[in-house]
Design a protein around this motif. Structure first.
Motif, PDB file in Angstrom:
ATOM      1  N   UNK A  81       0.922  -1.303   0.016  1.00  0.00           N
ATOM      2  CA  UNK A  81       0.096  -0.170  -0.080  1.00  0.00           C
ATOM      3  C   UNK A  81       1.062   1.364   0.076  1.00  0.00           C
ATOM      4  N   UNK A  82       2.133   1.154   0.811  1.00  0.00           N
ATOM      5  CA  UNK A  82       2.977   2.459   0.828  1.00  0.00           C
ATOM      6  C   UNK A  82       3.493   2.676  -0.624  1.00  0.00           C
ATOM      7  N   UNK A  83       3.673   1.793  -1.326  1.00  0.00           N
ATOM      8  CA  UNK A  83       4.156   2.081  -2.779  1.00  0.00           C
ATOM      9  C   UNK A  83       3.452   3.055  -3.555  1.00  0.00           C
ATOM     10  N   UNK A  84       2.197   3.194  -3.118  1.00  0.00           N
ATOM     11  CA  UNK A  84       1.485   4.307  -3.821  1.00  0.00           C
ATOM     12  C   UNK A  84       1.770   5.677  -3.476  1.00  0.00           C
ATOM     13  N   UNK A  85       2.564   5.913  -2.237  1.00  0.00           N
ATOM     14  CA  UNK A  85       2.963   7.151  -1.469  1.00  0.00           C
ATOM     15  C   UNK A  85       4.339   7.401  -1.785  1.00  0.00           C
ATOM     16  N   UNK A  86       5.197   6.216  -1.805  1.00  0.00           N
ATOM     17  CA  UNK A  86       6.644   6.529  -1.778  1.00  0.00           C
ATOM     18  C   UNK A  86       7.339   5.706  -2.614  1.00  0.00           C
ATOM     19  N   UNK A  87       8.425   5.979  -3.107  1.00  0.00           N
ATOM     20  CA  UNK A  87       8.937   5.208  -4.095  1.00  0.00           C
ATOM     21  C   UNK A  87       9.907   3.986  -3.574  1.00  0.00           C
ATOM     22  N   UNK A  88       9.998   2.972  -4.380  1.00  0.00           N
ATOM     23  CA  UNK A  88      10.722   1.838  -3.824  1.00  0.00           C
ATOM     24  C   UNK A  88      12.356   2.299  -4.075  1.00  0.00           C
ATOM     25  N   UNK A  89      12.986   1.737  -3.085  1.00  0.00           N
ATOM     26  CA  UNK A  89      14.426   1.948  -2.978  1.00  0.00           C
ATOM     27  C   UNK A  89      15.049   1.104  -3.990  1.00  0.00           C
ATOM     28  N   UNK A  90      15.864   1.663  -4.677  1.00  0.00           N
ATOM     29  CA  UNK A  90      17.000   0.922  -5.608  1.00  0.00           C
ATOM     30  C   UNK A  90      17.673  -0.206  -4.924  1.00  0.00           C
TER      31      UNK A  90
END
Length: 103
Positions: A81-90
């Protein structure tokens, strides 16, 4: 600087991550916890009640759609759900931060 969220980020951490969104990335282990903010008397001797915290409109919408701010505990948001608001780390950002390392 970049903040890597690789586990529980609740209360003030979640509020900070919301405000600093462009400087935050998440891993699959990230989870956020939101709760009502307590209101105290001027001398801090008495708890007067609680209010919804000042989150961004999209976070508030998610919290409301998922049951609102609980009176006890936190409303938990998982990494999916958080991936809608924050980008995923490389992968490199995760490595640089030591994220996901176990002893």
């Amino acid at each position: 600087r970049l903040v890597v969220v690789d586990g529980a980020c609740r209360s003030a951490c979640a509020a900070f991550a919301d405000v600093a969104r462009t400087h935050v990335c998440i891993t699959p282990n990230a989870r956020f916890g939101f709760h009502k903010a307590s209101v105290y008397s001027a001398d801090l001797s008495q708890r007067l009640g609680s209010v919804d915290p000042p989150q961004s409109a999209d976070i508030l919408d998610w919290v409301e759609a998922n049951g609102g701010f609980p009176t006890e505990g936190t409303r938990e948001m998982d990494a999916e759900a958080a991936a809608r608001f924050w980008r995923t780390c490389t992968p490199q950002e995760r490595t640089d931060a030591g994220a996901g390392n176990t002893a």
